[in-house]
Design an enzyme around this catalytic site. Structure first.
Site, PDB file in Angstrom:
ATOM      1  N   ARG A  61      42.139  32.112  38.728  1.00 29.84           N
ATOM      2  CA  ARG A  61      42.969  32.846  39.695  1.00 29.84           C
ATOM      3  C   ARG A  61      44.165  32.022  40.171  1.00 29.84           C
ATOM      4  O   ARG A  61      44.625  32.191  41.310  1.00 29.84           O
ATOM      5  CB  ARG A  61      42.158  33.306  40.924  1.00 29.84           C
ATOM      6  CG  ARG A  61      41.121  34.361  40.628  1.00 29.84           C
ATOM      7  CD  ARG A  61      40.762  35.133  41.919  1.00 29.84           C
ATOM      8  NE  ARG A  61      39.492  35.819  41.764  1.00 29.84           N
ATOM      9  CZ  ARG A  61      38.400  35.571  42.494  1.00 29.84           C
ATOM     10  NH1 ARG A  61      38.425  34.666  43.455  1.00 29.84           N
ATOM     11  NH2 ARG A  61      37.289  36.244  42.278  1.00 29.84           N
ATOM     12  N   ARG A 119      46.863  35.627  45.086  1.00 29.53           N
ATOM     13  CA  ARG A 119      47.230  35.961  46.470  1.00 29.53           C
ATOM     14  C   ARG A 119      47.489  34.772  47.378  1.00 29.53           C
ATOM     15  O   ARG A 119      48.060  34.929  48.443  1.00 29.53           O
ATOM     16  CB  ARG A 119      46.122  36.835  47.092  1.00 29.53           C
ATOM     17  CG  ARG A 119      46.003  38.196  46.462  1.00 29.53           C
ATOM     18  CD  ARG A 119      44.877  38.993  47.083  1.00 29.53           C
ATOM     19  NE  ARG A 119      43.567  38.433  46.789  1.00 29.53           N
ATOM     20  CZ  ARG A 119      42.418  38.927  47.220  1.00 29.53           C
ATOM     21  NH1 ARG A 119      42.426  40.002  48.000  1.00 29.53           N
ATOM     22  NH2 ARG A 119      41.278  38.375  46.913  1.00 29.53           N
ATOM     23  N   ARG A 135      54.111  41.275  44.326  1.00 32.66           N
ATOM     24  CA  ARG A 135      53.164  42.394  44.332  1.00 32.66           C
ATOM     25  C   ARG A 135      53.649  43.501  45.269  1.00 32.66           C
ATOM     26  O   ARG A 135      53.532  44.679  44.983  1.00 32.66           O
ATOM     27  CB  ARG A 135      51.771  41.916  44.751  1.00 32.66           C
ATOM     28  CG  ARG A 135      50.786  43.066  44.882  1.00 32.66           C
ATOM     29  CD  ARG A 135      49.370  42.620  44.974  1.00 32.66           C
ATOM     30  NE  ARG A 135      48.507  43.722  45.368  1.00 32.66           N
ATOM     31  CZ  ARG A 135      47.190  43.665  45.385  1.00 32.66           C
ATOM     32  NH1 ARG A 135      46.576  42.580  45.034  1.00 32.66           N
ATOM     33  NH2 ARG A 135      46.487  44.710  45.758  1.00 32.66           N
ATOM     34  N   ASP A 183      43.643  41.921  34.493  1.00 28.33           N
ATOM     35  CA  ASP A 183      42.408  42.217  35.219  1.00 28.33           C
ATOM     36  C   ASP A 183      41.280  42.384  34.216  1.00 28.33           C
ATOM     37  O   ASP A 183      41.516  42.808  33.078  1.00 28.33           O
ATOM     38  CB  ASP A 183      42.569  43.498  36.047  1.00 28.33           C
ATOM     39  CG  ASP A 183      41.417  43.674  37.017  1.00 28.33           C
ATOM     40  OD1 ASP A 183      41.392  42.976  38.045  1.00 28.33           O
ATOM     41  OD2 ASP A 183      40.513  44.481  36.736  1.00 28.33           O
ATOM     42  N   TYR A 201      30.419  47.283  36.586  1.00 29.89           N
ATOM     43  CA  TYR A 201      31.436  48.082  37.281  1.00 29.89           C
ATOM     44  C   TYR A 201      31.432  49.532  36.799  1.00 29.89           C
ATOM     45  O   TYR A 201      31.596  50.462  37.597  1.00 29.89           O
ATOM     46  CB  TYR A 201      32.826  47.471  37.068  1.00 29.89           C
ATOM     47  CG  TYR A 201      33.039  46.177  37.811  1.00 29.89           C
ATOM     48  CD1 TYR A 201      33.381  46.182  39.164  1.00 29.89           C
ATOM     49  CD2 TYR A 201      32.899  44.951  37.173  1.00 29.89           C
ATOM     50  CE1 TYR A 201      33.579  44.995  39.857  1.00 29.89           C
ATOM     51  CE2 TYR A 201      33.094  43.759  37.864  1.00 29.89           C
ATOM     52  CZ  TYR A 201      33.435  43.783  39.200  1.00 29.89           C
ATOM     53  OH  TYR A 201      33.618  42.606  39.877  1.00 29.89           O
TER      54      TYR A 201
END
Length: 355
Positions: A27, A31, A40, A77, A154
């Site tokens: 990552r 963020r 973003r 992703d 998921y």
């Protein structure tokens, strides 16, 4: 073909001599960086960012402008494959990823087919090609995918889950249905990663985020078996170089020997496994990647350096170590702490290498 200016990451994955231990962060494009948050917000939402090759390229390279990292990782992703299968991926604020059409029955599984990487996931391949061009040999590019088991969690749960009740019910009551789902996902991952390699990815990582939620017997039957199938189906040489494969099962330290037997080149470790113990257990069979607790990056610079020094010392001299966090960097980490971490790895690791 552009020559790599820094190939120590690829060399370490193949247990070849390096001058210092290479380092990258899971990552690393994300963020915690203000420039990422700004981009973003301009893109509108996360998937718009992923599906725009130029923006995905910009995000991928952002951390390289701040830190002396030894690899870039494709900004994407893990849920791109199920999305390409038509399950209707969307992101709920505060809830994470969701699917409009979860996979719950045998007929749901029957309806799935392997996506065409260039047609159905062309935006990912375009991003890989764009990033490789922009990197211009600066560092290698890592491609990645979720593991079949992780993707299936998921798809069956319909999103994130804490107890995995639906997929585990399927696993215990309808193992043949789950196996069929995992097979189509393994075939999809093989096609997807091979397309990334052809587009320019120079190493690939399989993220088995939820493998650690399984019992030993179920892990081997429903996670490891399908990752082994993927490893055996991947392109292992491209552009005149070997393409290393990294397996990372979070909370999977108890299964390192079985993971090392898959044919992967490297195993990712989270911070719950002692790296010295892991090295003794797998010997020279694979490179080890990891494994500092990401929360150490909330600590002082001195404490970060001390933790880096300890992990380097625990691994010891010799080749076969790629330094990383034990999972993704947290969104509230100050970027200057990440710089302390990366610089410390290079500075403190030279003594463990003879090159």
């Amino acid at each position: 073909m552009t020559e790599l200016k820094n190939d120590r990451f690829l060399r370490a994955l193949l247990k070849e001599p390096v001058d210092v231990t290479p380092v990258w962060m899971m990552r690393q494009a994300g963020r915690y960086l203000p420039e990422y948050r700004e981009l973003r917000s301009k893109a509108g939402d996360f998937m718009s960012l992923c599906m725009n090759p130029e923006l995905a390229c910009e995000v991928t390279i952002q951390p390289l402008e701040r830190f002396d990292l030894d690899a870039a990782i494709l900004f994407s992703d893990i849920l791109t494959i199920p999305d390409a299968m038509g399950l209707g991926l969307y992101f709920e604020t505060g809830e994470g990823p969701r699917f409009k059409k979860p996979v719950r029955t045998a007929s749901d599984v029957e309806a799935l087919s392997v996506p065409d990487p260039e047609k159905d996931l062309g935006y990912v391949m375009d991003a890989v090609r764009t990033i490789r061009t922009e990197l211009n040999g600066r560092v290698p590019l890592i491609g990645f995918s979720g593991s079949p088991w992780t993707l299936a969690t998921y798809m069956v749960e319909g999103g994130s889950s804490k107890d995995f009740r639906r997929i585990k019910a399927m696993m215990f009551d309808q193992p043949a249905v789950l196996s069929q789902l995992l097979d189509v996902l393994a075939d999809s991952v093989i096609e997807y990663l091979n397309a990334q390699i052809k587009a320019g990815a120079q190493a690939v990582q399989i993220f088995d985020t939820w493998g650690g939620a399984l019992s030993p017997e179920c892990y081997k039957a429903f996670s490891l078996k399908y990752m082994e199938k993927i490893v055996s189906g991947l392109i292992r040489e491209h552009e005149g170089r070997k393409v290393p494969v990294i397996l990372f099962t979070k909370n999977g330290g108890q299964w390192l020997e079985s993971m090392a037997a898959t044919g992967a080149d490297a195993l990712g470790l989270d911070w719950t496994t002692d790296i010295s113990d892991a090295r003794q257990r797998v010997g020279d069979k694979v490179t080890l990647q990891g494994n500092m607790d990401p929360s150490v990056l909330y600590a002082s610079p001195d404490r970060i350096r001390a933790e880096v020094a300890k992990i380097l010392s625990d691994f010891g001299p010799g080749e076969g170590h790629v330094f990383n966090l034990g999972h993704g960097i947290h969104q509230f980490v100050e970027p200057d702490r990440a710089k302390v971490f990366v610089d410390a790895v290079h500075e403190l690791s030279a003594q463990y290498h003879t090159q």
